[in-house]
Design an enzyme around this catalytic site. Structure first.
Site, PDB file in Angstrom:
ATOM      1  N   ARG A 170       0.846  -1.210   0.000  1.00  0.00           N
ATOM      2  CA  ARG A 170       0.000   0.000   0.000  1.00  0.00           C
ATOM      3  C   ARG A 170       0.875   1.253   0.000  1.00  0.00           C
ATOM      4  NH1 ARG A 170      -2.091   2.119   4.354  1.00  0.00           N
ATOM      5  NH2 ARG A 170      -2.402   0.130   5.405  1.00  0.00           N
ATOM      6  N   TYR A 187     -17.332  14.648 -15.413  1.00  0.00           N
ATOM      7  CA  TYR A 187     -17.648  13.232 -15.176  1.00  0.00           C
ATOM      8  C   TYR A 187     -18.580  13.067 -13.966  1.00  0.00           C
ATOM      9  CZ  TYR A 187     -16.900   8.218 -14.712  1.00  0.00           C
ATOM     10  OH  TYR A 187     -17.082   6.863 -14.622  1.00  0.00           O
ATOM     11  N   ASP A 204      -8.395  16.643 -16.177  1.00  0.00           N
ATOM     12  CA  ASP A 204      -8.712  15.231 -16.397  1.00  0.00           C
ATOM     13  C   ASP A 204      -8.443  14.948 -17.878  1.00  0.00           C
ATOM     14  OD1 ASP A 204      -9.961  12.789 -17.004  1.00  0.00           O
ATOM     15  OD2 ASP A 204     -11.524  13.062 -15.494  1.00  0.00           O
ATOM     16  N   LYS A 229      -9.416   3.530 -19.273  1.00  0.00           N
ATOM     17  CA  LYS A 229      -9.832   3.823 -20.644  1.00  0.00           C
ATOM     18  C   LYS A 229      -8.658   3.606 -21.610  1.00  0.00           C
ATOM     19  CE  LYS A 229     -13.441   4.946 -18.227  1.00  0.00           C
ATOM     20  NZ  LYS A 229     -13.746   6.277 -17.758  1.00  0.00           N
TER      21      LYS A 229
HETATM   22  C1  PLP Z   1     -14.146   6.861 -16.468  1.00  0.00           C
HETATM   23  C2  PLP Z   1     -13.784   8.252 -16.122  1.00  0.00           C
HETATM   24  C3  PLP Z   1     -13.431   8.628 -14.806  1.00  0.00           C
HETATM   25  C4  PLP Z   1     -13.474   7.649 -13.647  1.00  0.00           C
HETATM   26  O1  PLP Z   1     -12.572   6.615 -13.833  1.00  0.00           O
HETATM   27  P1  PLP Z   1     -12.741   5.141 -13.185  1.00  0.00           P
HETATM   28  O2  PLP Z   1     -11.507   4.456 -13.620  1.00  0.00           O
HETATM   29  O3  PLP Z   1     -13.999   4.566 -13.738  1.00  0.00           O
HETATM   30  O4  PLP Z   1     -12.833   5.343 -11.705  1.00  0.00           O
HETATM   31  C5  PLP Z   1     -13.041   9.929 -14.586  1.00  0.00           C
HETATM   32  N1  PLP Z   1     -13.018  10.832 -15.580  1.00  0.00           N
HETATM   33  C6  PLP Z   1     -13.367  10.523 -16.847  1.00  0.00           C
HETATM   34  C7  PLP Z   1     -13.326  11.569 -17.902  1.00  0.00           C
HETATM   35  C8  PLP Z   1     -13.763   9.231 -17.157  1.00  0.00           C
HETATM   36  O5  PLP Z   1     -14.127   8.924 -18.418  1.00  0.00           O
END
Ligand code: PLP
Length: 393
Positions: free
Chosen positions: A56, A109, A181, A206
């Protein structure tokens, strides 16, 4: 000469000699690390000796991913998290204290919005959701307590863009930290830190992972602050990334540039077919020359990305009929995978947003979002085309 990003994605930092010359990064699937002596354990916990203690607090496979991600985003340091939301909340918890205020792009998001709501209710952290179209608007919402400007661009699923140079300049003038982001672009298409952003966060679930088999997040920023984040938001809050998931991400990263190129090429080809379809009312794609924010896309993104949104004629009924007729493309949320994924934001990713706000954001019941995959573009289009025809029957 500094190496190109495509090369950096592939080559690793670990010392191969210590690992039998292993070409691929080793997987340290272990929870804890054994000390040579009591004194060594003491020295490591005191920070007098570098080395691992407990996964961790740090793990070599996870660290390899962190080093690589910092390198790719041109940041000083990175911290990996067990999800994109771990990274988003990890950075925001670090930057915001109770009663602080944060400016956030409208349409952010859904779970980021959920977190802001939670922290407003529990800890009095204030926020405003704004379009960030121009400086006058940012100025209007700026308060003495404003500490952070939180940006998503392109914004899901409306593909609205925020001019990063403009908002970063505004933030610098007003002493705000900028968090971007960068999930939709990946460091291959957009590098906010080189434009002056302080932090970048990713849902590595993603494009970074790219194969639909892992949930993960990464935050990148200044070394000193990332160290604090590691020792607080990560260590004490606990959204750690597992070693095997880090290993999968390292593997995914090796092909990120190649995948992104194909995602972008396929998206352009699908856009060119879809835009002339008589079954649609509107299409939104940052690579569309007629798109009102086309210039912003050209200025700050290497390519327009792999996402397309469009409005189908016939509203929700036609949208759902279309989804049900798809054979090759999959009806699923998430994005950036090898498979083409199509979803209906109004009833899926954005179902929690009250209908009135959805309309204001441009998320109508006829809107569909495509994450264009890596299949042959003719097969993707053939499937979309046949489903569109059936949706109108
Ligand atoms: C999917 C997503 C998140 C959150 O990510 P997780 O891996 O599902 O926790 C945050 N910001 C954007 C733009 C996303 O597409």
């Amino acid at each position: 000469m500094t190496r190109h990003i495509e090369t950096k994605m592939i080559h690793s930092h670990f010392n191969r000699k210590q690992h039998e010359g292993s070409l691929s990064h080793p997987l340290y699937q272990t929870s804890t690390f054994v000390f040579d002596s009591a004194e060594q354990g003491e020295a490591r916990f005191a920070g007098d000796e570098s080395g691992y203690m407990y996964s961790r607090l740090g793990n070599p496979t996870v660290n390899e991913l962190e080093t690589k991600m910092a390198d790719l985003e041109d940041g000083e340091a990175a911290v990996a998290f067990g999800s994109g939301m771990g990274a988003v909340t990890g950075v925001l918890m670090h930057l915001l204290n109770s009663s602080d205020h944060v400016l956030v792009t409208e349409g952010v998001y859904g779970c980021t919005y959920g977190f802001l709501e939670l922290f407003q209710d529990k800890y009095g952290i204030q926020y405003d959701l704004i379009a960030m179209d121009n400086e006058a608007q940012l100025k209007k919402y700026l308060r003495p307590e404003t500490k952070v400007l939180y940006v998503e661009t392109p914004i899901n699923p409306t593909m609205k863009l925020v001019d990063l140079t403009m908002v970063i300049e505004f933030a610098k003038e007003n002493g705000l930290k900028v968090v971007v982001d960068n999930t939709f672009s990946s460091p291959y298409l957009q590098k906010p830190i080189t434009l002056g952003a302080d932090f970048v966060v990713h849902s590595a679930t993603k494009y970074i992972g790219g194969h639909g088999d892992v949930i993960a997040g990464v935050a990148i920023g200044p070394e000193e602050e990332m160290r604090t984040i590691r020792m607080t938001s990560l260590k004490d809050v606990g959204a750690v990334l597992g070693a095997f998931d880090a290993w999968l991400l390292l593997r995914g990263l090796k092909t990120l540039a190649v995948r992104m190129d194909r995602h972008c090429d396929n998206a352009e080809l699908i856009f060119n077919q879809l835009k002339d379809s008589r079954f649609i009312e509107d299409i939104i794609y940052p690579g569309d020359e007629n798109y009102k924010q086309y210039d912003i896309a050209r200025n700050q993104m290497k390519k327009p990305g792999g996402m397309i949104s469009f409005e189908i004629k016939g509203g929700k009924t036609a949208a759902q009929r279309f989804l049900n007729e798809l054979k090759l493309c999959k009806v699923a949320v998430s994005l950036g995978d090898t498979e083409t994924l199509i979803q209906h934001p109004a009833s899926m990713t954005h179902a929690v947003v009250p209908a009135e706000n959805r309309m204001k954001m441009g998320i109508r019941d006829s809107l569909l979002r495509i994450s264009v995959g890596l299949e042959h573009h003719e097969d993707i289009w053939a499937d979309i085309h046949q489903a569109l025809e059936k949706s109108a029957e």
